[in-house]
Motif scaffolding. Structure first.
Motif, PDB file in Angstrom:
ATOM      1  N   GLY A  26      -4.113  18.043 -28.480  1.00 40.13           N
ATOM      2  CA  GLY A  26      -2.866  18.299 -27.757  1.00 40.13           C
ATOM      3  C   GLY A  26      -3.088  19.051 -26.463  1.00 40.13           C
ATOM      4  N   VAL A  27      -3.972  20.028 -26.493  1.00 40.46           N
ATOM      5  CA  VAL A  27      -4.283  20.794 -25.283  1.00 40.46           C
ATOM      6  C   VAL A  27      -4.908  19.884 -24.224  1.00 40.46           C
ATOM      7  CG1 VAL A  27      -5.773  22.618 -24.374  1.00 40.46           C
ATOM      8  CG2 VAL A  27      -4.446  23.018 -26.446  1.00 40.46           C
ATOM      9  N   LEU A  28      -5.826  19.030 -24.659  1.00 37.70           N
ATOM     10  CA  LEU A  28      -6.442  18.098 -23.713  1.00 37.70           C
ATOM     11  C   LEU A  28      -5.393  17.163 -23.114  1.00 37.70           C
ATOM     12  CD1 LEU A  28      -9.765  17.260 -25.575  1.00 37.70           C
ATOM     13  CD2 LEU A  28      -9.518  18.598 -23.474  1.00 37.70           C
ATOM     14  N   ALA A  29      -4.486  16.671 -23.954  1.00 36.48           N
ATOM     15  CA  ALA A  29      -3.416  15.801 -23.451  1.00 36.48           C
ATOM     16  C   ALA A  29      -2.530  16.551 -22.468  1.00 36.48           C
ATOM     17  CB  ALA A  29      -2.594  15.266 -24.618  1.00 36.48           C
ATOM     18  N   TRP A  30      -2.235  17.820 -22.747  1.00 38.50           N
ATOM     19  CA  TRP A  30      -1.398  18.633 -21.863  1.00 38.50           C
ATOM     20  C   TRP A  30      -2.067  18.770 -20.495  1.00 38.50           C
ATOM     21  CZ3 TRP A  30       1.801  23.194 -24.005  1.00 38.50           C
ATOM     22  CH2 TRP A  30       2.501  23.843 -22.993  1.00 38.50           C
ATOM     23  N   VAL A  31      -3.315  19.151 -20.503  1.00 40.19           N
ATOM     24  CA  VAL A  31      -4.031  19.347 -19.242  1.00 40.19           C
ATOM     25  C   VAL A  31      -4.136  18.030 -18.479  1.00 40.19           C
ATOM     26  CG1 VAL A  31      -6.250  19.997 -18.203  1.00 40.19           C
ATOM     27  CG2 VAL A  31      -5.288  21.363 -20.063  1.00 40.19           C
ATOM     28  N   MET A  32      -4.440  16.957 -19.184  1.00 35.24           N
ATOM     29  CA  MET A  32      -4.551  15.665 -18.513  1.00 35.24           C
ATOM     30  C   MET A  32      -3.203  15.232 -17.936  1.00 35.24           C
ATOM     31  SD  MET A  32      -7.265  13.780 -21.042  1.00 35.24           S
ATOM     32  CE  MET A  32      -7.559  12.334 -20.024  1.00 35.24           C
ATOM     33  N   GLY A  33      -2.130  15.498 -18.663  1.00 33.42           N
ATOM     34  CA  GLY A  33      -0.796  15.188 -18.148  1.00 33.42           C
ATOM     35  C   GLY A  33      -0.475  16.016 -16.916  1.00 33.42           C
ATOM     36  N   GLY A  34      -0.834  17.298 -16.951  1.00 36.13           N
ATOM     37  CA  GLY A  34      -0.624  18.165 -15.790  1.00 36.13           C
ATOM     38  C   GLY A  34      -1.424  17.689 -14.583  1.00 36.13           C
ATOM     39  N   GLN A  93       2.916  19.519 -32.399  1.00 35.55           N
ATOM     40  CA  GLN A  93       3.415  20.833 -31.973  1.00 35.55           C
ATOM     41  C   GLN A  93       3.058  21.093 -30.515  1.00 35.55           C
ATOM     42  OE1 GLN A  93       1.585  23.384 -34.911  1.00 35.55           O
ATOM     43  NE2 GLN A  93       3.525  23.622 -36.001  1.00 35.55           N
ATOM     44  N   VAL A  94       1.827  20.807 -30.150  1.00 36.92           N
ATOM     45  CA  VAL A  94       1.410  21.023 -28.762  1.00 36.92           C
ATOM     46  C   VAL A  94       2.133  20.041 -27.844  1.00 36.92           C
ATOM     47  CG1 VAL A  94      -0.553  21.085 -27.162  1.00 36.92           C
ATOM     48  CG2 VAL A  94      -0.826  21.940 -29.491  1.00 36.92           C
ATOM     49  N   ARG A  95       2.278  18.809 -28.287  1.00 32.21           N
ATOM     50  CA  ARG A  95       2.970  17.791 -27.492  1.00 32.21           C
ATOM     51  C   ARG A  95       4.419  18.218 -27.224  1.00 32.21           C
ATOM     52  NH1 ARG A  95       2.181  13.519 -24.017  1.00 32.21           N
ATOM     53  NH2 ARG A  95       4.195  12.532 -23.889  1.00 32.21           N
ATOM     54  N   GLN A  96       5.097  18.764 -28.228  1.00 31.21           N
ATOM     55  CA  GLN A  96       6.473  19.236 -28.042  1.00 31.21           C
ATOM     56  C   GLN A  96       6.523  20.370 -27.017  1.00 31.21           C
ATOM     57  OE1 GLN A  96       7.648  20.164 -32.044  1.00 31.21           O
ATOM     58  NE2 GLN A  96       8.283  18.071 -32.490  1.00 31.21           N
ATOM     59  N   ALA A  97       5.546  21.260 -27.072  1.00 31.66           N
ATOM     60  CA  ALA A  97       5.494  22.346 -26.096  1.00 31.66           C
ATOM     61  C   ALA A  97       5.277  21.781 -24.700  1.00 31.66           C
ATOM     62  CB  ALA A  97       4.381  23.337 -26.456  1.00 31.66           C
ATOM     63  N   PHE A  98       4.412  20.781 -24.580  1.00 25.44           N
ATOM     64  CA  PHE A  98       4.152  20.146 -23.294  1.00 25.44           C
ATOM     65  C   PHE A  98       5.419  19.497 -22.749  1.00 25.44           C
ATOM     66  CE2 PHE A  98       2.557  16.214 -21.048  1.00 25.44           C
ATOM     67  CZ  PHE A  98       2.186  16.865 -19.879  1.00 25.44           C
ATOM     68  N   GLU A  99       6.153  18.801 -23.604  1.00 21.31           N
ATOM     69  CA  GLU A  99       7.389  18.166 -23.158  1.00 21.31           C
ATOM     70  C   GLU A  99       8.419  19.203 -22.709  1.00 21.31           C
ATOM     71  OE1 GLU A  99       8.416  15.555 -26.378  1.00 21.31           O
ATOM     72  OE2 GLU A  99       6.777  14.175 -25.894  1.00 21.31           O
ATOM     73  N   ALA A 100       8.496  20.327 -23.408  1.00 23.91           N
ATOM     74  CA  ALA A 100       9.395  21.405 -22.993  1.00 23.91           C
ATOM     75  C   ALA A 100       8.958  21.965 -21.641  1.00 23.91           C
ATOM     76  CB  ALA A 100       9.425  22.512 -24.049  1.00 23.91           C
ATOM     77  N   TRP A 101       7.645  22.097 -21.451  1.00 24.89           N
ATOM     78  CA  TRP A 101       7.110  22.592 -20.180  1.00 24.89           C
ATOM     79  C   TRP A 101       7.450  21.624 -19.045  1.00 24.89           C
ATOM     80  CZ3 TRP A 101       3.101  20.461 -17.148  1.00 24.89           C
ATOM     81  CH2 TRP A 101       2.678  21.273 -16.090  1.00 24.89           C
ATOM     82  N   ILE A 102       7.340  20.335 -19.314  1.00 23.06           N
ATOM     83  CA  ILE A 102       7.679  19.336 -18.295  1.00 23.06           C
ATOM     84  C   ILE A 102       9.145  19.476 -17.900  1.00 23.06           C
ATOM     85  CG2 ILE A 102       8.041  16.865 -17.899  1.00 23.06           C
ATOM     86  CD1 ILE A 102       5.485  16.357 -19.481  1.00 23.06           C
ATOM     87  N   GLU A 103      10.032  19.592 -18.887  1.00 19.15           N
ATOM     88  CA  GLU A 103      11.457  19.741 -18.590  1.00 19.15           C
ATOM     89  C   GLU A 103      11.718  21.009 -17.787  1.00 19.15           C
ATOM     90  OE1 GLU A 103      13.912  19.377 -22.070  1.00 19.15           O
ATOM     91  OE2 GLU A 103      12.884  17.539 -22.681  1.00 19.15           O
ATOM     92  N   LEU A 104      11.079  22.095 -18.176  1.00 20.21           N
ATOM     93  CA  LEU A 104      11.262  23.364 -17.474  1.00 20.21           C
ATOM     94  C   LEU A 104      10.771  23.273 -16.034  1.00 20.21           C
ATOM     95  CD1 LEU A 104      11.969  26.408 -17.507  1.00 20.21           C
ATOM     96  CD2 LEU A 104       9.620  26.815 -18.277  1.00 20.21           C
ATOM     97  N   THR A 105       9.571  22.765 -15.859  1.00 18.24           N
ATOM     98  CA  THR A 105       9.029  22.692 -14.500  1.00 18.24           C
ATOM     99  C   THR A 105       9.780  21.674 -13.660  1.00 18.24           C
ATOM    100  OG1 THR A 105       7.285  21.165 -15.195  1.00 18.24           O
ATOM    101  CG2 THR A 105       6.733  23.511 -15.131  1.00 18.24           C
ATOM    102  N   ALA A 106      10.258  20.596 -14.272  1.00 16.78           N
ATOM    103  CA  ALA A 106      11.042  19.614 -13.520  1.00 16.78           C
ATOM    104  C   ALA A 106      12.334  20.246 -13.023  1.00 16.78           C
ATOM    105  CB  ALA A 106      11.333  18.388 -14.383  1.00 16.78           C
ATOM    106  N   PHE A 107      12.988  21.026 -13.882  1.00 16.90           N
ATOM    107  CA  PHE A 107      14.221  21.706 -13.483  1.00 16.90           C
ATOM    108  C   PHE A 107      13.939  22.706 -12.358  1.00 16.90           C
ATOM    109  CE2 PHE A 107      17.133  25.335 -13.883  1.00 16.90           C
ATOM    110  CZ  PHE A 107      18.329  24.686 -13.613  1.00 16.90           C
TER     111      PHE A 107
END
Length: 135
Positions: A26-34, A93-107
């Motif tokens: 999940g962490v790797l996916a988060w960083v790669m998505g970022g 769990q990490v993916r959900q946190a990443f999606e929340a981070w995306i929504e927050l940063t997008a806003f």
């Protein structure tokens, strides 16, 4: 723990349980998505340094994922080649946190862009924090 291999320098050997494996994936996916988002932003605003980060770091992360997948396929334990429920739950769990981070940063990005645009559209407008000053 390290291991010397004839092909190169010592390697760090890790023993991850299923929860740790899912979390790391999940962490790797988060960083790669970022990094993907940074690359897109670099193209939009003309900042090549952001695109260079993507080009430098993403191949290393992809190589790590390949190494992890190969290690999991060689594992003598059951469920190899599949995301076991524990791995998938930790990843989710990490993916959900990443999606929340995306929504927050997008806003926040949209708010900052709107504020920037508003201030450039009305350069002579006076802004008051106190509504009683408008009289």
């Amino acid at each position: 723990m390290t291991s010397d291999t004839p092909a190169g320098p010592p390697h760090l050997l890790l023993a991850l349980d299923r929860h740790e494996t899912g979390t790391l994936l999940g962490v790797l996916a988060w960083v790669m998505g970022g990094l993907e988002m940074m690359r897109d932003r670099a193209e939009a605003v003309g900042e090549p340094a952001l695109a260079e980060l993507h080009g430098t770091i993403t191949p290393r992360l992809e190589a790590m994922l390949t190494t992890m997948n190969e290690a999991r396929q060689r594992s003598p334990f059951e469920g190899v080649g599949q995301l076991e429920p524990e791995v998938e739950a930790a990843y989710a769990q990490v993916r959900q946190a990443f999606e929340a981070w995306i929504e927050l940063t997008a806003f926040e990005t949209a708010s900052a862009a709107a504020a920037s645009r508003t201030s450039t559209d009305m350069p002579d407008a006076e802004v008051s924090d106190n509504p009683s000053d408008e009289d």
